[in-house]
Motif scaffolding. Sequence first.
Motif, PDB file in Angstrom:
ATOM      1  N   HIS B 154      34.166  43.474  59.477  1.00 31.73           N
ATOM      2  CA  HIS B 154      35.477  43.237  59.018  1.00 31.73           C
ATOM      3  C   HIS B 154      35.726  42.380  59.957  1.00 31.73           C
ATOM      4  N   CYS B 189      42.629  42.520  57.864  1.00 32.82           N
ATOM      5  CA  CYS B 189      41.316  42.309  57.827  1.00 32.82           C
ATOM      6  C   CYS B 189      40.919  41.159  56.919  1.00 32.82           C
ATOM      7  N   GLU B 191      37.526  39.700  56.666  1.00 31.48           N
ATOM      8  CA  GLU B 191      36.184  39.437  55.931  1.00 31.48           C
ATOM      9  C   GLU B 191      36.111  40.613  54.800  1.00 31.48           C
ATOM     10  N   CYS B 193      35.185  43.660  52.948  1.00 30.89           N
ATOM     11  CA  CYS B 193      34.769  44.989  53.466  1.00 30.89           C
ATOM     12  C   CYS B 193      34.578  46.149  52.612  1.00 30.89           C
ATOM     13  N   MET B 200      43.524  46.706  54.161  1.00 29.67           N
ATOM     14  CA  MET B 200      43.224  47.060  55.443  1.00 29.67           C
ATOM     15  C   MET B 200      44.306  46.485  56.406  1.00 29.67           C
TER      16      MET B 200
END
Lengths: 857, 230
Positions: B154, B189, B191, B193, B200
């Motif tokens: 993440h 977040c 990245e 995931c 997120m």
Amino acid sequence: MTDATQGAASGGPDESPARPGVQEAEELAIPRNPPRPALALHRELHRVWANDRGLWGQLTAVNHTTLGLRFMGTALVFFAIGGLLSMLIRAQLATHDGAFLDTELYNQIFTMHGSIMMFLFAIPMLEGLGIWLLPKMLGTRDMAFPRLTALGYWCYLFGGLIMLTALLFGVAPRDGWFMYTPLSDATHSPGINADVWLLGVTFVEISAMAAAVEITVTILRQRAPGMKLTEMPLFAWYMLGTSVMMLVGFPPLIAASVLLEVERAFDWPFFDVVRGGDPLLWQHLFWLFGHPEVYIIFLPAAGVLSTLIPALCRTPILGYNAIVAAVLALVFLSFGLWVHHMFTVGIPHMALAFFSAASVLVAVPTAVQVFAWIGTMWKGQPELKLPMYHILGFFLTFVMGGLTGVMLAIVPFNWQAHDTAFVTAHLHYVLIGGFVFPMMAAATWWMPLIFGKRRIKGLGEAAFWVILIGFHGTFFIMHLTGLMGMPRRIDVYPDNPEWVWLNLTSSIFGFVLTIGFAMFALDMILQATLGKRSARDPWGAPTLDWAMPVPSTSYNFASLPGPGMWARVAADVVLPLARGEGVLPGAPRGRREVLVTSVGGARPQHVALLPGNTALPLWLAASIGVFVLLMLAGAYALAGIALIPVAVLVWVWGRGLAPAGDLSPVEAAPGLRLPIHHHARPSLSQSGLFALLVADGALLASLVFGLAFLSVVTVGPVPAPAGGGGADTVTLLAVVVAAVALGVGAAGRAARRRSVAWAGVGLALNLLALALLAVVLGGLDDPTRHARDALRAVLAAYVVVHVLVAAAMSAFALDQFRRAEITAEVAGVLPAWRHWQGFTAVASALVAVAVIAQAGA
Amino acid sequence: MRGLPSLLMLPLMLAACDGPLSALSPRGPVAAEIAWLWWAMLAGAAVLTVLVLALLAMGFGAPRPARARVWIHGMGLWFSVAVLTAVLAAGLWVGERILPRDDGAVTVHAHAWQWGWTFTHTGPDGAEVRSDNLLHIPAGQPVDVLVTAEDVIHSFWVPQLAGKLDAIPGRTNRTRIVADSPGTYAGLCAEFCGLGHARMRFNVEAHAEWPPLLAADDADTADPDREVRP
Ligand code: HEM
Ligand SMILES: [Cu+2]
Ligand SMILES: [Cu+2]
């Protein structure tokens, strides 16, 4: 068909000046052949070089023109599919709560969009361009390995179809085009989605390796006589750089894909932190490929620009040598910047500074080229014809993409912009600006040579403007979208109304862009079908690719341009070439003949006989496809069995190289008698083997890098002391290395003395090594225990495969002795075997050292 | 031709740049340093784009002598090296200034999982206080965040306070965020995931007083296996 006799260039060829800036090779003089009726020559050649009739003829074709066009045509279909997917993405993102795709499907779609555009559009497109164009530009009749061209095409097609089928059934890859693990491992990505990517892309990359090998060899060994390396068309320099990058750049990706697939299938924990693996190893291997990949895509496009700009400005390019230096610098530098994709993974700032500097540095050779192009335009008289529109589109777009690239190379800024829409914008500026616009320029430039038709005025210009507006409308504000915090790869943003107007704008212009591409496609189709007949060499071009009838023939040149012929503008030599005054005229012996020349000075060395139409590449690709499908189905035992037909077909392939028919020397020009390739060294195949071994070495280096990385950088559980370090394993490995090394001596003697006995000794040594390796493998630690154990096992498997091939080659040599194909003049497989054996010896020694060192550590 | 409008659009863009996740409306010195770096680079890039396009347009005039020395060495080599060195130096300078350093900054822990964040702080009594998707920090002073991951990769990002840093299984990464004044800042977040990536999100609450008196219901024990929140 083509009328090879039609259209006479005015003025005798001897009156026109040589192309300025090109030194004619005075030392090399080849007398001209007597002129013959062009039509008779055409018939003679066409009978030998043409594809077979009908659909079957398409399946057995190995001709570079057919396959180059087919590569490009297929790539365009994939571009359309990828474009369609991007429209789905844009539709979903147009509003903040886009409800028409669910997240699972959305993830598959953006992953497939990226993967298709990179692996099934861009790479095959440039391969196709190189395959189609290089022989024409260098003055030869086909690529060095026509069957390999076909094999590459089928692997590409089948691999692509596997990925598309997965999309239709909703099991397409969904972890993003760089497939970061652990997200893509068996725990977090159950099902076959990730396997489709790993196996499908690797299958497709067989075509990249094949293309890289034969492009390298064709450029180095098949240039027109006297066309020194330092004088060849710039496009060839660019493609040479590209193919070398492919040879070195693709192996890390192949290595990474194999490792991850083995982890998913057999639970070998290369990337599992609990057992000493490291997800960053995937990232390093992926970007070791992924960054050069960007230049692999850009260089051929830049080669097109370096060809078109001077031609459209009616002046030689400014700074030929500087451009060659820039290409070489790019090739070299691009392998040193992969870490700029990983600025946020927590690498120390000083290391980042190094990679930041390297990334910034790579802008210098790019700037050199851009200014050389603009200087050329100052020097000459640019004509605003349709290809020039797309060249201007390139400048506008690529300059901005390059500048945002420099911004992203600046570490603190990267920390903000990374993984946001800013990066999406940047990468499309570079890819569409640096690849798609030049490719559109190329398409409009070479269409007459492909179809022999002129274009219909107006539509092309309209398409250009719609594309330009659509593109910048879509992607320009996406920079801002990203800086306002929108990450990439999200499907909804309910809490961020401030992004809606940005995304809606992008989506609307995205559809404009698509309409533009559709108009462009329509223009191409209309030109191909309704266009009026084009005259020969409609642009008055300076390169050899236009010194032939339009559309181009199956054999390109009725006779090959000798020294003093290729250095002129196309119009001057087209007639003498068609009348057979050049080297190696016609096909009097009823077989496909090309001239092989020396690497540096392009002195004629021998005549290579190329294979004719065959379905073998199709069968081989299909049998590899069966293997891939069985792997996908998880039927690993069956997949192992499926390798048997692959091996058999490879053997049959090798048999196809055996000497047959009339082996006497050929009179290529008055007084120029050349041996045929069975009697001459180094042959094209030998050069091909060297290229392949470069790639093979890069594969080994990637695996060793992996082992070193896990041992030095990864902070994970220390492995239980490795077994296999016992005295007996060390001894065994030493004996294996010794046996393989002695095999080198045996192969050498067999080759020098044409000795069947030494070939037998070589086979015995390789079999001994294999038996011992089996014992070594049994003694290695359970590869599922720890990542380093797993990587050691992979390295051992690498050696096993190489010794297996070495054994097969020695057996093949014995078979050739039995058939009396090896004679005092004909060395058959022996030289190739010796080189392979030598490489295997070095590799096994390296692996043995690595394995023992690890066990000791 | 594109660079110019982008320059003229600047005021408009500045107004449009606001937003809870905008890196262009920084609320702390780290993000502010990067933001000025961006504006400087944008201005430079706009000038360069206009320059290149102008040279290109001039190429369409009558042929004139073009010397390789000027174009290749002058423009291609020296001019680009000079510009790039300046950018690189600015980047390094900013980079060094915003790094975490050993100055006794408050340290908090951010643990990422599919799909949410668990933050661990040291409470007033020295005990650990955990909260899900809400990070407490003191305002006006540097805070070092130790970033870790439970399952996949993440990335921790609070655009108004600092750049992002990945949360990688098996590693602990350290980044520094600073909020100038008390308030709530949005984070996410960055990245990819998996299925819950888009949702997120988390918030950062900067307190004037530190350590703050956390409400009891803020502090709950994290359960990393929990499903994605609605
Ligand atoms: C036809 C016009 C195109 C449009 C409208 C378009 C649109 C998009 C969009 C919106 C994304 C972002 C998805 C996301 O992060 O949520 C994307 C990703 C991407 N595009 Fe395109 N694209 C186009 C053409 C291309 C071309 C020609 C290439 C390459 C040659 C390309 C390569 C990529 C790649 C590599 C990604 C990243 C995929 C990933 O994140 O895994 N695109 N595209
Ligand atoms: Cu996440
Ligand atoms: Cu995420």
